[in-house]
Design a protein around this motif. Sequence first.
Motif, PDB file in Angstrom:
ATOM      1  N   ILE A 154     -45.298 -33.164 -18.949  1.00  0.00           N
ATOM      2  CA  ILE A 154     -44.990 -31.772 -19.291  1.00  0.00           C
ATOM      3  C   ILE A 154     -45.847 -30.882 -18.395  1.00  0.00           C
ATOM      4  N   GLY A 155     -45.553 -29.583 -18.359  1.00  0.00           N
ATOM      5  CA  GLY A 155     -46.345 -28.758 -17.443  1.00  0.00           C
ATOM      6  C   GLY A 155     -46.344 -27.285 -17.786  1.00  0.00           C
ATOM      7  N   LYS A 156     -47.277 -26.584 -17.148  1.00  0.00           N
ATOM      8  CA  LYS A 156     -47.280 -25.120 -17.212  1.00  0.00           C
ATOM      9  C   LYS A 156     -47.965 -24.594 -15.960  1.00  0.00           C
ATOM     10  N   SER A 157     -47.595 -23.381 -15.568  1.00  0.00           N
ATOM     11  CA  SER A 157     -48.172 -22.797 -14.361  1.00  0.00           C
ATOM     12  C   SER A 157     -48.422 -21.316 -14.593  1.00  0.00           C
ATOM     13  N   VAL A 158     -49.669 -20.897 -14.359  1.00  0.00           N
ATOM     14  CA  VAL A 158     -50.038 -19.485 -14.535  1.00  0.00           C
ATOM     15  C   VAL A 158     -50.733 -18.999 -13.265  1.00  0.00           C
ATOM     16  N   LYS A 159     -50.230 -17.894 -12.710  1.00  0.00           N
ATOM     17  CA  LYS A 159     -50.850 -17.284 -11.532  1.00  0.00           C
ATOM     18  C   LYS A 159     -51.128 -18.286 -10.416  1.00  0.00           C
ATOM     19  N   SER A 160     -50.154 -19.157 -10.120  1.00  0.00           N
ATOM     20  CA  SER A 160     -50.346 -20.178  -9.089  1.00  0.00           C
ATOM     21  C   SER A 160     -49.191 -20.157  -8.096  1.00  0.00           C
ATOM     22  N   GLN A 161     -49.488 -20.595  -6.855  1.00  0.00           N
ATOM     23  CA  GLN A 161     -48.437 -20.633  -5.838  1.00  0.00           C
ATOM     24  C   GLN A 161     -47.362 -21.645  -6.202  1.00  0.00           C
ATOM     25  N   LEU A 162     -47.770 -22.753  -6.823  1.00  0.00           N
ATOM     26  CA  LEU A 162     -46.789 -23.728  -7.293  1.00  0.00           C
ATOM     27  C   LEU A 162     -46.326 -23.283  -8.675  1.00  0.00           C
ATOM     28  N   PHE A 163     -45.269 -22.439  -8.676  1.00  0.00           N
ATOM     29  CA  PHE A 163     -44.901 -21.825  -9.951  1.00  0.00           C
ATOM     30  C   PHE A 163     -43.731 -22.527 -10.623  1.00  0.00           C
ATOM     31  N   SER A 164     -43.024 -23.402  -9.899  1.00  0.00           N
ATOM     32  CA  SER A 164     -41.890 -24.088 -10.520  1.00  0.00           C
ATOM     33  C   SER A 164     -42.406 -25.286 -11.312  1.00  0.00           C
ATOM     34  N   VAL A 165     -42.424 -25.137 -12.619  1.00  0.00           N
ATOM     35  CA  VAL A 165     -42.995 -26.174 -13.476  1.00  0.00           C
ATOM     36  C   VAL A 165     -42.214 -27.481 -13.358  1.00  0.00           C
ATOM     37  N   SER A 166     -40.865 -27.380 -13.311  1.00  0.00           N
ATOM     38  CA  SER A 166     -40.073 -28.617 -13.258  1.00  0.00           C
ATOM     39  C   SER A 166     -40.347 -29.397 -11.960  1.00  0.00           C
ATOM     40  N   ASP A 167     -40.531 -28.680 -10.841  1.00  0.00           N
ATOM     41  CA  ASP A 167     -40.875 -29.369  -9.585  1.00  0.00           C
ATOM     42  C   ASP A 167     -42.240 -30.046  -9.698  1.00  0.00           C
ATOM     43  N   CYS A 168     -43.204 -29.336 -10.262  1.00  0.00           N
ATOM     44  CA  CYS A 168     -44.551 -29.914 -10.408  1.00  0.00           C
ATOM     45  C   CYS A 168     -44.511 -31.159 -11.292  1.00  0.00           C
ATOM     46  N   GLN A 169     -43.729 -31.101 -12.373  1.00  0.00           N
ATOM     47  CA  GLN A 169     -43.610 -32.248 -13.259  1.00  0.00           C
ATOM     48  C   GLN A 169     -43.054 -33.460 -12.520  1.00  0.00           C
ATOM     49  N   SER A 170     -41.984 -33.243 -11.750  1.00  0.00           N
ATOM     50  CA  SER A 170     -41.370 -34.412 -11.101  1.00  0.00           C
ATOM     51  C   SER A 170     -42.271 -34.968  -9.994  1.00  0.00           C
ATOM     52  N   ILE A 171     -43.030 -34.099  -9.333  1.00  0.00           N
ATOM     53  CA  ILE A 171     -43.961 -34.568  -8.297  1.00  0.00           C
ATOM     54  C   ILE A 171     -45.094 -35.384  -8.911  1.00  0.00           C
ATOM     55  N   VAL A 172     -45.629 -34.903 -10.030  1.00  0.00           N
ATOM     56  CA  VAL A 172     -46.684 -35.655 -10.715  1.00  0.00           C
ATOM     57  C   VAL A 172     -46.146 -37.009 -11.180  1.00  0.00           C
ATOM     58  N   LYS A 173     -44.944 -36.989 -11.726  1.00  0.00           N
ATOM     59  CA  LYS A 173     -44.326 -38.243 -12.191  1.00  0.00           C
ATOM     60  C   LYS A 173     -44.234 -39.246 -11.035  1.00  0.00           C
ATOM     61  N   LYS A 174     -43.718 -38.779  -9.898  1.00  0.00           N
ATOM     62  CA  LYS A 174     -43.570 -39.667  -8.733  1.00  0.00           C
ATOM     63  C   LYS A 174     -44.923 -40.200  -8.272  1.00  0.00           C
ATOM     64  N   ALA A 175     -45.921 -39.303  -8.261  1.00  0.00           N
ATOM     65  CA  ALA A 175     -47.256 -39.702  -7.795  1.00  0.00           C
ATOM     66  C   ALA A 175     -47.870 -40.759  -8.716  1.00  0.00           C
ATOM     67  N   VAL A 176     -47.688 -40.603 -10.016  1.00  0.00           N
ATOM     68  CA  VAL A 176     -48.235 -41.580 -10.964  1.00  0.00           C
ATOM     69  C   VAL A 176     -47.510 -42.916 -10.801  1.00  0.00           C
ATOM     70  N   VAL A 177     -46.191 -42.856 -10.618  1.00  0.00           N
ATOM     71  CA  VAL A 177     -45.419 -44.094 -10.387  1.00  0.00           C
ATOM     72  C   VAL A 177     -45.956 -44.823  -9.152  1.00  0.00           C
ATOM     73  N   GLU A 178     -46.165 -44.082  -8.063  1.00  0.00           N
ATOM     74  CA  GLU A 178     -46.692 -44.698  -6.834  1.00  0.00           C
ATOM     75  C   GLU A 178     -48.057 -45.344  -7.085  1.00  0.00           C
ATOM     76  N   ASN A 179     -48.909 -44.615  -7.796  1.00  0.00           N
ATOM     77  CA  ASN A 179     -50.249 -45.110  -8.097  1.00  0.00           C
ATOM     78  C   ASN A 179     -50.184 -46.402  -8.910  1.00  0.00           C
ATOM     79  N   LEU A 180     -49.331 -46.425  -9.947  1.00  0.00           N
ATOM     80  CA  LEU A 180     -49.253 -47.593 -10.834  1.00  0.00           C
ATOM     81  C   LEU A 180     -48.626 -48.794 -10.117  1.00  0.00           C
ATOM     82  N   LYS A 181     -47.643 -48.522  -9.234  1.00  0.00           N
ATOM     83  CA  LYS A 181     -47.036 -49.618  -8.465  1.00  0.00           C
ATOM     84  C   LYS A 181     -48.092 -50.336  -7.640  1.00  0.00           C
ATOM     85  N   LYS A 182     -48.957 -49.523  -7.016  1.00  0.00           N
ATOM     86  CA  LYS A 182     -50.030 -50.098  -6.196  1.00  0.00           C
ATOM     87  C   LYS A 182     -51.040 -50.839  -7.086  1.00  0.00           C
TER      88      LYS A 182
END
Length: 380
Positions: A95-123
Amino acid sequence: MGKMTLIATSAMGIEAIVAKEVRDLGYECTVENGKVIFEADEKAICRSNLWLRTADRVKIKIGEFKATSFDELFEKTKALNWGDFLPENAEFPVIGKSVKSQLFSVSDCQSIVKKAVVENLKKHYKKQTNWLEESGPFFRIEIALLKDVATLTIDASGSGLHKRGYRVGQGEAPIKETLAATLIKLTNWTPDRPFVDPFCGSGTIPIEAALIGQNIAPGFNRGFASEEWDWIGKSIWDEARQEVEDLAKYDQPLDIMGLDIDHRMIQVSKDNAEEAGFTELLSFKQMQVSDFTTNKDYGVLIGNPPYGERLGEKKAVELMYKEMGKAFSKLDTWSVYMLTSNENFENIYGKPATKKRKLFNGFIKTDFYQYFGPRPPRDN
């Protein structure tokens, strides 16, 4: 696992009360807006979930860093130690939230974090596949961006801590259990004094008072997401639950009463009190506040009366405040505490408060009007 950073989240304005609770559990902490931060071990996750009465949830901080681009968010998230916390089959929504940040699209941030965690766990688990089977324990990850600083946490509570597990019924605007506990903690009530809630609704304030009065952990009757996590383990949870049992003062006598004008709410209060295990301990009766009289001394009245926010209700509510003021003016030794959004409360009630404190009831700005009575005499 050793030490980690835990965050107890808090409603605005009551951080100091949550912090006192954290310190009472034996943990040093610092306070920021809406959160109390402390370094502690696995057992603290169990204890803070079980014992914190006024916090909203307990989270584990996995990392914090500056991120102004999606690449930066991805790489820095991927570099964190997710494998220490998440098993190979973890179910981990983001889940996510964004306040006063350049990365303001919460759904994009969520999917990027998800992908990053998947990559980390695969390794971490040496997996070749792009797909992780999320069939195991639940770890809700949150990406929170504030002024370009990303904080990544895992929620250790599951459903919010206000869900104590005793609410089988409620009225139309029930007070949150965490706010009810806050109100009680802001008074001078001690378990040896009479306690009355003249607008008890579904019984939340009296039940929270009974939990406080008998030192019963508010989380005794419910489960938490982190109970399923292997790296904490069943034995640590069992120890924490045993401590809850050992510290409860089930034989502490209490004089706690809830009143409400609506007989249906009295029944709801009784049902909730029964679910909490307080059938014998709490009394509820139908009564309008203007009829309240007592021959007891040094009691405490705490209420969350109707505010008259809705069109056409204001006059009736203000008349009721006036009658309440008359009825309570006879209670020389009692202390009175009322939460309302009506800014003219003191005038209508007929007496200036000793002290008032700004609080939010959900999204409604309210004041907690505090009328301190005299201190009870000390027994020699």
